[in-house]
Design a protein around this motif. Sequence first.
Motif, PDB file in Angstrom:
ATOM      1  N   ARG A   1      -2.423   7.858   1.591  1.00  0.00           N
ATOM      2  CA  ARG A   1      -1.708   6.582   1.749  1.00  0.00           C
ATOM      3  C   ARG A   1      -2.699   5.547   2.266  1.00  0.00           C
ATOM      4  O   ARG A   1      -3.453   5.825   3.194  1.00  0.00           O
ATOM      5  N   ILE A   2      -2.664   4.379   1.653  1.00  0.00           N
ATOM      6  CA  ILE A   2      -3.455   3.257   2.171  1.00  0.00           C
ATOM      7  C   ILE A   2      -2.578   2.010   2.168  1.00  0.00           C
ATOM      8  O   ILE A   2      -1.622   1.919   1.400  1.00  0.00           O
ATOM      9  N   ASP A   3      -2.904   1.077   3.036  1.00  0.00           N
ATOM     10  CA  ASP A   3      -2.156  -0.174   3.071  1.00  0.00           C
ATOM     11  C   ASP A   3      -2.388  -0.932   1.773  1.00  0.00           C
ATOM     12  O   ASP A   3      -3.499  -0.977   1.249  1.00  0.00           O
ATOM     13  N   SER A   4      -1.322  -1.541   1.283  1.00  0.00           N
ATOM     14  CA  SER A   4      -1.418  -2.361   0.091  1.00  0.00           C
ATOM     15  C   SER A   4      -2.275  -3.584   0.397  1.00  0.00           C
ATOM     16  O   SER A   4      -2.119  -4.196   1.453  1.00  0.00           O
ATOM     17  N   PRO A   5      -3.163  -3.966  -0.503  1.00  0.00           N
ATOM     18  CA  PRO A   5      -3.980  -5.154  -0.259  1.00  0.00           C
ATOM     19  C   PRO A   5      -3.148  -6.443  -0.194  1.00  0.00           C
ATOM     20  O   PRO A   5      -3.539  -7.408   0.457  1.00  0.00           O
ATOM     21  N   ASP A   6      -1.972  -6.427  -0.845  1.00  0.00           N
ATOM     22  CA  ASP A   6      -1.109  -7.601  -0.878  1.00  0.00           C
ATOM     23  C   ASP A   6      -0.204  -7.709   0.343  1.00  0.00           C
ATOM     24  O   ASP A   6       0.157  -8.802   0.760  1.00  0.00           O
TER      25      ASP A   6
ATOM     26  N   PRO B   1       6.189   4.019  -2.360  1.00  0.00           N
ATOM     27  CA  PRO B   1       7.389   4.832  -2.151  1.00  0.00           C
ATOM     28  C   PRO B   1       8.637   4.206  -2.777  1.00  0.00           C
ATOM     29  O   PRO B   1       9.448   4.920  -3.372  1.00  0.00           O
ATOM     30  N   SER B   2       8.780   2.901  -2.674  1.00  0.00           N
ATOM     31  CA  SER B   2       9.984   2.267  -3.236  1.00  0.00           C
ATOM     32  C   SER B   2      10.020   2.397  -4.759  1.00  0.00           C
ATOM     33  O   SER B   2      11.077   2.630  -5.346  1.00  0.00           O
ATOM     34  N   ALA B   3       8.876   2.257  -5.417  1.00  0.00           N
ATOM     35  CA  ALA B   3       8.834   2.413  -6.879  1.00  0.00           C
ATOM     36  C   ALA B   3       9.156   3.853  -7.268  1.00  0.00           C
ATOM     37  O   ALA B   3       9.902   4.090  -8.227  1.00  0.00           O
TER      38      ALA B   3
ATOM     39  N   LYS C   1       2.736   0.689   1.414  1.00  0.00           N
ATOM     40  CA  LYS C   1       1.719   1.731   1.263  1.00  0.00           C
ATOM     41  C   LYS C   1       1.481   2.027  -0.210  1.00  0.00           C
ATOM     42  O   LYS C   1       2.422   2.133  -0.994  1.00  0.00           O
ATOM     43  N   GLN C   2       0.221   2.147  -0.558  1.00  0.00           N
ATOM     44  CA  GLN C   2      -0.169   2.608  -1.887  1.00  0.00           C
ATOM     45  C   GLN C   2      -0.428   4.106  -1.773  1.00  0.00           C
ATOM     46  O   GLN C   2      -1.138   4.553  -0.878  1.00  0.00           O
ATOM     47  N   LEU C   3       0.154   4.862  -2.667  1.00  0.00           N
ATOM     48  CA  LEU C   3       0.014   6.308  -2.637  1.00  0.00           C
ATOM     49  C   LEU C   3      -0.853   6.771  -3.797  1.00  0.00           C
ATOM     50  O   LEU C   3      -0.843   6.169  -4.859  1.00  0.00           O
ATOM     51  N   SER C   4      -1.572   7.854  -3.573  1.00  0.00           N
ATOM     52  CA  SER C   4      -2.303   8.476  -4.669  1.00  0.00           C
ATOM     53  C   SER C   4      -2.391   9.973  -4.410  1.00  0.00           C
ATOM     54  O   SER C   4      -2.297  10.427  -3.267  1.00  0.00           O
ATOM     55  N   VAL C   5      -2.558  10.708  -5.487  1.00  0.00           N
ATOM     56  CA  VAL C   5      -2.671  12.156  -5.402  1.00  0.00           C
ATOM     57  C   VAL C   5      -4.111  12.487  -5.031  1.00  0.00           C
ATOM     58  O   VAL C   5      -5.050  11.970  -5.630  1.00  0.00           O
ATOM     59  N   THR C   6      -4.271  13.354  -4.041  1.00  0.00           N
ATOM     60  CA  THR C   6      -5.611  13.751  -3.601  1.00  0.00           C
ATOM     61  C   THR C   6      -6.190  14.802  -4.547  1.00  0.00           C
ATOM     62  O   THR C   6      -5.492  15.325  -5.431  1.00  0.00           O
ATOM     63  N   ARG C   7      -7.439  15.133  -4.311  1.00  0.00           N
ATOM     64  CA  ARG C   7      -8.101  16.200  -5.076  1.00  0.00           C
ATOM     65  C   ARG C   7      -7.325  17.510  -4.918  1.00  0.00           C
ATOM     66  O   ARG C   7      -7.104  18.238  -5.884  1.00  0.00           O
ATOM     67  N   HIS C   8      -6.871  17.785  -3.691  1.00  0.00           N
ATOM     68  CA  HIS C   8      -6.078  18.999  -3.441  1.00  0.00           C
ATOM     69  C   HIS C   8      -4.744  18.937  -4.198  1.00  0.00           C
ATOM     70  O   HIS C   8      -4.282  19.957  -4.715  1.00  0.00           O
ATOM     71  N   GLY C   9      -4.143  17.756  -4.251  1.00  0.00           N
ATOM     72  CA  GLY C   9      -2.884  17.593  -4.974  1.00  0.00           C
ATOM     73  C   GLY C   9      -3.062  17.834  -6.460  1.00  0.00           C
ATOM     74  O   GLY C   9      -2.237  18.487  -7.103  1.00  0.00           O
ATOM     75  N   ARG C  10      -4.146  17.312  -7.025  1.00  0.00           N
ATOM     76  CA  ARG C  10      -4.414  17.523  -8.457  1.00  0.00           C
ATOM     77  C   ARG C  10      -4.692  18.999  -8.740  1.00  0.00           C
ATOM     78  O   ARG C  10      -4.246  19.538  -9.759  1.00  0.00           O
TER      79      ARG C  10
END
Length: 147
Positions: A88-93, A59-61, A98-107
């Motif tokens: 949303r998933i927790d960042s491994p670092d 989100p910050s980026a 949160k790491q964000l990604s577009v879902t299949r529905h979003g695409r």
Amino acid sequence: MTHAENVSDLFILGNLVQEFVNHVSHTQGKTLAALTDASVTLQQVLLLRRLASSSESTPSALAEQMHMSLPAVSQMVERLFQLDLVSRIDSPDDRRKKQLSVTRHGRALLKRIAEARTADYAAGIASLSPGVRTALARVLQDALKEL
């Protein structure tokens, strides 16, 4: 050509591009209908597109890239998450991030909106003569290569 003349020429060209887009966009309302059907705003779609094409997925980026406040982006991300357009998933670092990604529905939504926009623009330029359409296609292809 001076810097001021160059800036002035760019402003004139920018104005022409804006006027052209205003004449040919949303002529059939397909894009607006797609947004309404999905219950999303234009800003949310712009964020979704940015996320889909960016290597940055926090989100910050996104807030920095879109020149928006973090709370505004977080609110949009929450809405997109509720609609199953973003995951949303927790960042491994750092679990606080949160790491964000577009879902299949979003695409799928982005694809529907792109198709609707293409249909709206095609309807908007349909009244141009074949010669002007050919010249416009050539200029746009050249411009896109340089961008």
